[in-house]
Design a protein around this motif. Sequence first.
Motif, PDB file in Angstrom:
ATOM      1  N   SER A   1       1.020 -36.235   3.651  1.00 55.76           N
ATOM      2  CA  SER A   1       2.111 -36.323   4.615  1.00 55.76           C
ATOM      3  C   SER A   1       3.380 -36.643   3.843  1.00 55.76           C
ATOM      4  O   SER A   1       3.425 -37.630   3.098  1.00 55.76           O
ATOM      5  N   GLY A   2       4.388 -35.778   3.972  1.00 58.23           N
ATOM      6  CA  GLY A   2       5.627 -36.001   3.238  1.00 58.23           C
ATOM      7  C   GLY A   2       6.592 -34.843   3.420  1.00 58.23           C
ATOM      8  O   GLY A   2       6.414 -34.006   4.304  1.00 58.23           O
ATOM      9  N   THR A   3       7.588 -34.786   2.580  1.00 57.54           N
ATOM     10  CA  THR A   3       8.590 -33.724   2.658  1.00 57.54           C
ATOM     11  C   THR A   3       7.996 -32.418   2.130  1.00 57.54           C
ATOM     12  O   THR A   3       6.989 -32.440   1.403  1.00 57.54           O
ATOM     13  N   PRO A   4       8.602 -31.285   2.457  1.00 59.60           N
ATOM     14  CA  PRO A   4       8.138 -30.025   1.884  1.00 59.60           C
ATOM     15  C   PRO A   4       8.149 -30.039   0.352  1.00 59.60           C
ATOM     16  O   PRO A   4       7.233 -29.521  -0.281  1.00 59.60           O
ATOM     17  N   THR A   5       9.153 -30.660  -0.240  1.00 59.37           N
ATOM     18  CA  THR A   5       9.221 -30.742  -1.698  1.00 59.37           C
ATOM     19  C   THR A   5       8.034 -31.519  -2.246  1.00 59.37           C
ATOM     20  O   THR A   5       7.406 -31.108  -3.224  1.00 59.37           O
ATOM     21  N   GLU A   6       7.713 -32.645  -1.621  1.00 63.80           N
ATOM     22  CA  GLU A   6       6.554 -33.426  -2.058  1.00 63.80           C
ATOM     23  C   GLU A   6       5.270 -32.605  -1.933  1.00 63.80           C
ATOM     24  O   GLU A   6       4.408 -32.650  -2.812  1.00 63.80           O
TER      25      GLU A   6
ATOM     26  N   ALA B   1       3.075 -22.943  -2.204  1.00 62.16           N
ATOM     27  CA  ALA B   1       2.555 -23.572  -0.984  1.00 62.16           C
ATOM     28  C   ALA B   1       1.044 -23.382  -0.879  1.00 62.16           C
ATOM     29  O   ALA B   1       0.316 -24.333  -0.576  1.00 62.16           O
ATOM     30  N   GLU B   2       0.573 -22.186  -1.135  1.00 61.24           N
ATOM     31  CA  GLU B   2      -0.873 -21.943  -1.112  1.00 61.24           C
ATOM     32  C   GLU B   2      -1.593 -22.788  -2.158  1.00 61.24           C
ATOM     33  O   GLU B   2      -2.655 -23.350  -1.892  1.00 61.24           O
ATOM     34  N   ALA B   3      -1.025 -22.874  -3.345  1.00 60.67           N
ATOM     35  CA  ALA B   3      -1.634 -23.645  -4.424  1.00 60.67           C
ATOM     36  C   ALA B   3      -1.646 -25.140  -4.095  1.00 60.67           C
ATOM     37  O   ALA B   3      -2.615 -25.839  -4.394  1.00 60.67           O
ATOM     38  N   ALA B   4      -0.579 -25.625  -3.486  1.00 65.91           N
ATOM     39  CA  ALA B   4      -0.522 -27.036  -3.093  1.00 65.91           C
ATOM     40  C   ALA B   4      -1.609 -27.338  -2.067  1.00 65.91           C
ATOM     41  O   ALA B   4      -2.322 -28.344  -2.179  1.00 65.91           O
ATOM     42  N   TYR B   5      -1.752 -26.464  -1.082  1.00 67.06           N
ATOM     43  CA  TYR B   5      -2.791 -26.657  -0.067  1.00 67.06           C
ATOM     44  C   TYR B   5      -4.176 -26.658  -0.715  1.00 67.06           C
ATOM     45  O   TYR B   5      -5.012 -27.517  -0.422  1.00 67.06           O
TER      46      TYR B   5
ATOM     47  N   MET C   1       5.754 -28.000  14.809  1.00 72.72           N
ATOM     48  CA  MET C   1       5.211 -26.697  14.541  1.00 72.72           C
ATOM     49  C   MET C   1       3.854 -26.880  13.873  1.00 72.72           C
ATOM     50  O   MET C   1       3.676 -27.723  13.012  1.00 72.72           O
ATOM     51  N   SER C   2       2.917 -26.082  14.272  1.00 70.90           N
ATOM     52  CA  SER C   2       1.611 -26.030  13.638  1.00 70.90           C
ATOM     53  C   SER C   2       1.405 -24.608  13.139  1.00 70.90           C
ATOM     54  O   SER C   2       1.624 -23.655  13.882  1.00 70.90           O
ATOM     55  N   THR C   3       1.027 -24.464  11.871  1.00 73.06           N
ATOM     56  CA  THR C   3       0.880 -23.128  11.319  1.00 73.06           C
ATOM     57  C   THR C   3      -0.148 -23.100  10.204  1.00 73.06           C
ATOM     58  O   THR C   3      -0.415 -24.129   9.572  1.00 73.06           O
ATOM     59  N   HIS C   4      -0.710 -21.945   9.999  1.00 73.26           N
ATOM     60  CA  HIS C   4      -1.560 -21.714   8.841  1.00 73.26           C
ATOM     61  C   HIS C   4      -0.816 -20.874   7.803  1.00 73.26           C
ATOM     62  O   HIS C   4      -1.301 -20.652   6.712  1.00 73.26           O
ATOM     63  N   ASP C   5       0.373 -20.407   8.157  1.00 73.74           N
ATOM     64  CA  ASP C   5       1.197 -19.606   7.254  1.00 73.74           C
ATOM     65  C   ASP C   5       2.169 -20.545   6.549  1.00 73.74           C
ATOM     66  O   ASP C   5       3.161 -20.971   7.127  1.00 73.74           O
ATOM     67  N   VAL C   6       1.883 -20.860   5.312  1.00 69.42           N
ATOM     68  CA  VAL C   6       2.679 -21.859   4.598  1.00 69.42           C
ATOM     69  C   VAL C   6       3.756 -21.254   3.705  1.00 69.42           C
ATOM     70  O   VAL C   6       4.448 -21.971   2.995  1.00 69.42           O
TER      71      VAL C   6
ATOM     72  N   VAL D   1       5.970 -32.390   6.338  1.00 68.52           N
ATOM     73  CA  VAL D   1       4.718 -31.635   6.303  1.00 68.52           C
ATOM     74  C   VAL D   1       3.549 -32.610   6.334  1.00 68.52           C
ATOM     75  O   VAL D   1       3.509 -33.559   5.547  1.00 68.52           O
ATOM     76  N   THR D   2       2.640 -32.379   7.250  1.00 69.58           N
ATOM     77  CA  THR D   2       1.384 -33.123   7.285  1.00 69.58           C
ATOM     78  C   THR D   2       0.267 -32.111   7.122  1.00 69.58           C
ATOM     79  O   THR D   2       0.198 -31.136   7.867  1.00 69.58           O
ATOM     80  N   THR D   3      -0.582 -32.342   6.157  1.00 71.64           N
ATOM     81  CA  THR D   3      -1.671 -31.423   5.874  1.00 71.64           C
ATOM     82  C   THR D   3      -2.981 -32.046   6.328  1.00 71.64           C
ATOM     83  O   THR D   3      -3.307 -33.171   5.934  1.00 71.64           O
ATOM     84  N   LEU D   4      -3.683 -31.311   7.170  1.00 67.84           N
ATOM     85  CA  LEU D   4      -4.977 -31.756   7.672  1.00 67.84           C
ATOM     86  C   LEU D   4      -6.084 -30.954   7.018  1.00 67.84           C
ATOM     87  O   LEU D   4      -5.937 -29.762   6.771  1.00 67.84           O
ATOM     88  N   TYR D   5      -7.201 -31.614   6.778  1.00 70.15           N
ATOM     89  CA  TYR D   5      -8.378 -30.925   6.263  1.00 70.15           C
ATOM     90  C   TYR D   5      -9.598 -31.600   6.850  1.00 70.15           C
ATOM     91  O   TYR D   5      -9.765 -32.819   6.703  1.00 70.15           O
ATOM     92  N   ARG D   6     -10.403 -30.819   7.556  1.00 72.91           N
ATOM     93  CA  ARG D   6     -11.601 -31.335   8.223  1.00 72.91           C
ATOM     94  C   ARG D   6     -11.284 -32.517   9.116  1.00 72.91           C
ATOM     95  O   ARG D   6     -12.010 -33.512   9.163  1.00 72.91           O
ATOM     96  N   GLY D   7     -10.150 -32.437   9.804  1.00 74.28           N
ATOM     97  CA  GLY D   7      -9.762 -33.458  10.767  1.00 74.28           C
ATOM     98  C   GLY D   7      -9.101 -34.689  10.178  1.00 74.28           C
ATOM     99  O   GLY D   7      -8.785 -35.620  10.901  1.00 74.28           O
TER     100      GLY D   7
END
Length: 61
Positions: free
Chosen positions: A27-32, A47-51, A1-6, A16-22
């Motif tokens: 990369s880790g569990t949702p808890t991490e 989730a927003e704050a983590a991002y 799944m790819s989403t911008h709604d966290v 969860v893998t978080t990309l920023y500027r490519g």
Amino acid sequence: MSTHDVTDLAEEAQHVTTLYRGAVVHSGTPTEFLNCAPLNTPEPRRAEAAYAQLTEAALDY
């Protein structure tokens, strides 16, 4: 799944893998991922704050 709604991330994903500027910035569990948020962040905003934390940290590189 790819989403911008966290908002429902922890319930929907096992990893969860978080990309920023490519680039992968996390990369880790949702808890991490959620643990990247500042300590006093209210649950609905974690989730927003983590991002935000991860992407701001990526700017330092």
